[in-house]
Design a protein around this motif. Structure first.
Motif: not given
Length: 354
Positions: A1-19, A269-276
């Motif tokens: 399934m393709s990921r919807r990309v916001n062309a004006a933002r860098g991150a492709t996701l908004n992670t919810t887990s918080n250490r 940063v790692s999962p955000i960069f991997r998603a990018w």
């Protein structure tokens, strides 16, 4: 399934887990230290306000060249997919992903606090760093001009300052920086990761376009402001092939120093960069991460002091050799930029004589 990309933002996701929701927190000695936009469509950015207790942030990190900094804003609208400062938003209970780019905090009263802190009898002057966590010239600066107010106070008190930025907005403060530089009090580092507009549009979508950063280097140099370039970060198989081209362009524009940092991916940063990578460069994602892990002892990141800035392995050694050869070839790093501290004179301290 393709990921919807916001062309004006860098991150492709908004992670919810918080250490930081858990008392078992693991510090890796990394972010805890600090800690062309005009071509893009406007995006809603939420602004909140904070009344900080102090203006100056201190650090005792043994591998950083400064011990104090000022960060006027939390979060950064530039949206760089690799930004090491993203985890600071998790500390606030926000996502290091899209929240970091669109939910910004303006620290109100920073200039007034700074003046008071500089006037303390025991204050010892050393260079102040701006841009150590989030960019002091990100788009929100155009409205609030907090960075300019900070510079006005540093200029009045003859306090040395080092600025790091990806934005050409720094040119707007040359009227302050040039006289400071003439007194040996100011230096600017412009971060240039790529000269390719298409790469920049996805990697750092709301930062100043590459050619405008080169123009900013030229304007600063012509005004007599010591200016260096930072190739940070260099990312395997994405912008590493541009080392020599960036150094040549920077030298021609008037830069006389350069530095480099290979990409670091601490915590969230790692999962955000991997998603990018999966969204924008799926054809090379595995190769990029393979090189990164080779440099970081088989991990996505090595956060130990000193080791975080000294990646290991054959690839890292090759990049360092190319960078050093490029600096010699284009006449960079011929001198050190040292700032004066002996001129510092905070307003009001003389009153203690009476």
């Amino acid at each position: 399934m393709s990921r919807r990309v916001n062309a004006a933002r860098g991150a492709t996701l908004n992670t919810t887990s918080n250490r930081f929701d858990d008392l078992a927190r693991e510090a890796d000695g990394d972010w805890l230290d600090s800690c062309g936009e005009d071509d893009l469509p406007p995006f809603r950015t939420e602004i909140s306000y904070e009344l900080p207790r102090t203006a100056i942030t201190r650090n005792t990190s043994p591998d950083l060249p400064f011990d104090r900094s000022i960060n006027a804003y939390r979060g950064c609208e530039h949206g760089c997919a690799y930004c090491f400062a993203r985890p600071t938003h998790a500390y606030l209970g926000l996502s290091p992903g899209l929240d970091f780019e669109r939910k910004l905090t303006v620290k109100k009263g920073i200039p007034e606090l700074l003046r008071k802190e500089l006037e303390k009898p025991r204050y010892e002057c050393r260079p102040m760093a701006l841009g150590t966590n989030t960019d002091p010239y990100q788009p929100v600066e155009g409205k609030y001009r907090t960075t300019r107010k900070i510079l006005e106070i540093l200029s009045e008190t003859n306090h040395p300052v080092m600025i790091t930025t990806k934005s050409a907005r720094v040119v707007g403060d040359i009227d302050i920086l040039a006289p400071m530089a003439a007194r040996g009090l100011a230096a600017v580092m412009v971060s240039i990761t790529t000269l390719d507009v298409e790469t920049a549009k996805t990697l750092e979508p709301r930062a100043t376009a590459p050619h405008r950063r080169i123009e900013a280097v030229k304007a600063l140099a012509e005004a007599g402001v010591p200016v260096s370039v930072s190739l940070a970060p260099l990312i395997p198989a994405i912008n590493d092939h541009e080392i020599e081209a960036i150094l040549e362009a920077a030298a021609k524009a008037g830069a006389d120093m350069a530095s480099m940092i290979l990409v670091r991916l601490p915590h969230e940063v790692s999962p955000i960069f991997r998603a990018w990578l999966d969204a924008h460069m799926p054809d090379r994602a595995a190769r990029v991460m393979s090189h990164i892990q080779e440099m970081r002892g088989g991990k996505d990141n090595e956060g130990s002091f000193h080791a975080r800035f000294k990646p290991q392995g054959a690839y890292a050694a090759m990049i360092r050799a190319r960078f050093q050869a490029g600096c010699r070839r284009f006449g960079l790093n011929r001198r050190d930029i040292s700032l004066r501290t002996d001129l510092f004179s905070p307003r009001g301290r003389q009153l203690s004589l009476f």
